[in-house]
Design a protein around this motif. Structure first.
Motif, mmCIF file in Angstrom:
data_model
loop_
_atom_site.group_PDB
_atom_site.id
_atom_site.type_symbol
_atom_site.label_atom_id
_atom_site.label_comp_id
_atom_site.label_asym_id
_atom_site.label_seq_id
_atom_site.Cartn_x
_atom_site.Cartn_y
_atom_site.Cartn_z
ATOM 1 N N ALA A 223 27.723 29.060 41.095
ATOM 2 C CA ALA A 223 26.329 29.962 41.738
ATOM 3 C C ALA A 223 26.125 30.252 39.992
ATOM 4 N N LEU A 224 27.370 31.076 39.504
ATOM 5 C CA LEU A 224 27.349 31.309 38.089
ATOM 6 C C LEU A 224 27.099 30.242 37.128
ATOM 7 N N TYR A 225 27.776 29.062 37.424
ATOM 8 C CA TYR A 225 26.777 27.479 36.597
ATOM 9 C C TYR A 225 25.409 27.675 36.826
ATOM 10 N N MET A 226 24.873 27.742 37.992
ATOM 11 C CA MET A 226 23.614 27.587 37.704
ATOM 12 C C MET A 226 22.006 28.431 37.491
ATOM 13 N N GLN A 227 22.832 29.615 37.616
ATOM 14 C CA GLN A 227 21.854 30.346 36.656
ATOM 15 C C GLN A 227 21.567 31.016 35.340
ATOM 16 N N LYS A 228 22.752 29.590 34.934
ATOM 17 C CA LYS A 228 22.434 29.130 33.637
ATOM 18 C C LYS A 228 21.735 28.049 33.184
ATOM 19 N N THR A 229 21.248 28.105 33.914
ATOM 20 C CA THR A 229 20.195 26.551 34.029
ATOM 21 C C THR A 229 19.139 26.649 33.895
ATOM 22 N N ASP A 230 17.825 26.453 34.422
ATOM 23 C CA ASP A 230 16.678 27.199 34.317
ATOM 24 C C ASP A 230 15.976 27.141 35.812
ATOM 25 N N ILE A 231 16.763 28.033 36.356
ATOM 26 C CA ILE A 231 16.686 28.706 37.154
ATOM 27 C C ILE A 231 17.470 29.965 37.489
ATOM 28 N N LYS A 232 16.212 30.828 36.612
ATOM 29 C CA LYS A 232 16.770 32.214 36.178
ATOM 30 C C LYS A 232 16.801 33.369 37.492
ATOM 31 N N PHE A 233 17.778 32.571 38.259
ATOM 32 C CA PHE A 233 17.973 34.158 39.562
ATOM 33 C C PHE A 233 19.304 34.746 39.772
ATOM 34 N N ASP A 234 19.569 35.602 39.908
ATOM 35 C CA ASP A 234 20.933 36.373 39.857
ATOM 36 C C ASP A 234 21.576 35.739 41.460
ATOM 37 N N LEU A 235 21.590 34.483 41.420
ATOM 38 C CA LEU A 235 22.399 34.067 42.270
ATOM 39 C C LEU A 235 23.827 34.362 42.785
ATOM 40 N N TYR A 236 24.732 34.949 41.834
ATOM 41 C CA TYR A 236 26.204 35.417 42.110
ATOM 42 C C TYR A 236 26.257 36.200 43.101
ATOM 43 N N SER A 237 24.950 37.525 42.693
ATOM 44 C CA SER A 237 25.100 38.757 43.415
ATOM 45 C C SER A 237 25.118 38.439 44.800
ATOM 46 N N VAL A 238 23.917 36.715 44.862
ATOM 47 C CA VAL A 238 23.399 37.037 46.235
ATOM 48 C C VAL A 238 24.949 36.058 47.256
ATOM 49 N N THR A 239 25.786 35.745 46.142
ATOM 50 C CA THR A 239 26.785 34.499 46.629
ATOM 51 C C THR A 239 27.993 35.717 47.266
ATOM 52 N N LYS A 240 28.198 37.011 46.908
ATOM 53 C CA LYS A 240 28.525 38.140 46.392
ATOM 54 C C LYS A 240 28.416 39.021 47.752
ATOM 55 N N GLU A 241 27.299 38.663 48.300
ATOM 56 C CA GLU A 241 27.081 39.619 49.532
ATOM 57 C C GLU A 241 27.090 38.777 50.803
#
Length: 462
Positions: free
Chosen positions: A165-183
């Motif tokens: 998720a940390l990698y993906m949110q550095k691409t053109d998907i500008k969404f806080d995916l890491y917080s989602v995975t933490k929840e």
């Protein structure tokens, strides 16, 4: 074995690449029907591939199948294939189940149960359920037993997913995916404590039964003194899984497009919508996993809501902030929606024109069930998507459960053929929540049509 970061990456990128190659090839076919047949076959092959991976790996990836197998997100072939993993995951052998039961309950299985079905009613990612009857009782019960070893496997998978998720949110998907995975890590971790689940079930059952003349959904009653961290015994609710509703309608000779079927589907969705509106906005404590495997359709189109492993207790500021956002979406108020974002702690960044309009589009995509006219499947990462135009830099972990619940309700509504706005249906509950908190004056409460008439109008639009 847990899936590695590299294997996750290969899987995520392999399917889109294979689809792109296939699209080039299929464009040479001029016959429209043949082209559609080719695409259907391609979707079936992709669905088989995802199914095989999720079934083999088990644990967390059975939950991935639940997320992907939604009719508003995936082709019909994917939904047909992946929905079976909701309650037909690989089962733990009966002898192992027997050992777990006897160790947890401290008695032999024959000393506790007059009858115990060896074949499970269903098996999901964390546990499986068996129908049984307690000694000296006349009513059936359901016995939920946790799969051995699944907790370590699932939590390892989640930690690998967080790295991805940390990698993906550095691409053109500008969404806080890491917080989602933490929840997700927090919520799924709770699911392994059946004592917690039993307490949540009793709490929600009491709330719904006390706040309605007739509870909108049936909640199983916990059998006292029959609960441990790995075993949960509860009341048996007789019904069919919602995913089998179409087959049941056909079996009874009912016209699936006729009035009787339409009324039944409307009642089912109305019951679920009312229950979730009350839980989220009025209580803040809600069942956060309404995927098809957890919903039973009972006699008279009553709805049974099962599996309380994933529940969420929203902090008061988020509950009221979400009530504000519901009113903004229901009223089409773009300015209020933008303010609600800030109140909820959702931080966004954008350089696009009509930023306020795009923010509102993003709010409806994330937090409402209604699809735009003519749209049957969301394309969240298309170039025209608001998620591509508005960067979500920070997303409160606690809101993920609300987001997931709304998206699962949307998937159910698409599957039932009803395109409706949960925000519009929840407006009176949101107004009541804000009024009771002193944040809404009586003069600000908007008049509304009677609920029954409102539902009939929405349903007739399709």
């Amino acid at each position: 074995m847990p899936l590695t970061y590299i294997e996750i990456s290969q899987f995520v990128f392999e399917l889109p690449i294979s689809d792109t190659v296939f699209q080039v090839r299929v464009n040479f076919e001029r016959d429209v029907q043949k082209r559609e047949a080719l695409w259907e076959r391609q979707h079936e092959l992709a669905a088989d591939k995802v199914y095989a991976m999720c079934a083999d790996l088990g644990g967390f990836f059975l939950k991935i199948a639940q997320i992907l197998g939604k009719p508003d997100l995936a082709p019909a072939a994917w939904v047909r294939r992946l929905v079976t993993l909701c309650d037909q995951a690989p089962a733990t052998p009966f002898q192992t189940v027997k050992l777990i039961l006897e160790n947890e309950l401290g008695q032999g299985i024959d000393d506790v149960f007059d009858r115990f079905d060896m074949e499970p009613l269903g098996s999901a990612s964390i546990a499986q359920v068996h129908k049984a009857r307690l000694r000296g009782d006349k009513s059936d019960v359901v016995v939920k037993v946790q799969h051995p070893g699944v907790q370590d496997l699932m939590m390892t998978d989640l930690r690998n997913l967080q790295a991805f998720a940390l990698y993906m949110q550095k691409t053109d998907i500008k969404f806080d995916l890491y917080s989602v995975t933490k929840e997700m890590e927090k919520q799924i971790g709770y699911e392994f404590d059946f004592k917690r689940e039993a307490a949540a079930m009793e709490c929600i059952r009491k709330f719904l039964y006390q706040n309605n003349r007739r509870a909108p959904v049936l909640v199983p009653r916990v059998i006292r003194d029959m609960v441990t961290r790995r075993v949960l015994v509860m009341e048996f609710i007789d019904g069919i899984p919602i995913m089998n509703l179409g087959d049941e309608i056909a079996k009874r000779g009912i016209n699936p497009r006729g009035r009787a079927a339409a009324a039944a589907k409307q009642k089912i969705l109305q019951s679920l919508t009312l229950a979730y509106g009350q839980m989220i906005l009025k209580s803040g404590f809600f069942h956060a996993d309404p995927h098809p495997g957890n919903i039973l359709i009972c006699k008279g189109s009553e709805v049974g809501l099962l599996d309380y492993g994933q529940v969420k207790d929203l902090p008061e500021p988020l509950r009221l902030g979400y009530a504000n956002l519901v009113l903004a979406i229901a009223d089409g108020d773009q300015l209020r929606a933008a303010k609600s974002y800030r109140e909820l702690g959702i931080e966004t960044i954008s350089n696009c024109e009509n930023e306020q309009q795009e923010l509102f589009r993003l709010a409806t995509t994330m937090f409402d069930t209604k699809l735009p006219p003519g749209v049957t499947m969301l394309q969240p990462f298309s170039e025209e998507s608001s998620i591509k135009k508005i960067g979500v830099q920070s997303f409160p972990e606690e809101l993920f459960s609300v987001l997931r619940t709304v998206h699962l309700l949307r998937g159910l509504s698409v599957g039932l053929g009803i395109n409706y706005s949960c925000a519009e249906q929840w407006r009176p509950i949101a107004e009541e929540a804000l009024f009771q908190a002193g944040r809404l004056q009586g003069k600000d409460v908007k008049p509304r049509p009677k609920q029954r008439r409102s539902w009939r109008r929405l349903f007739s639009r399709g």
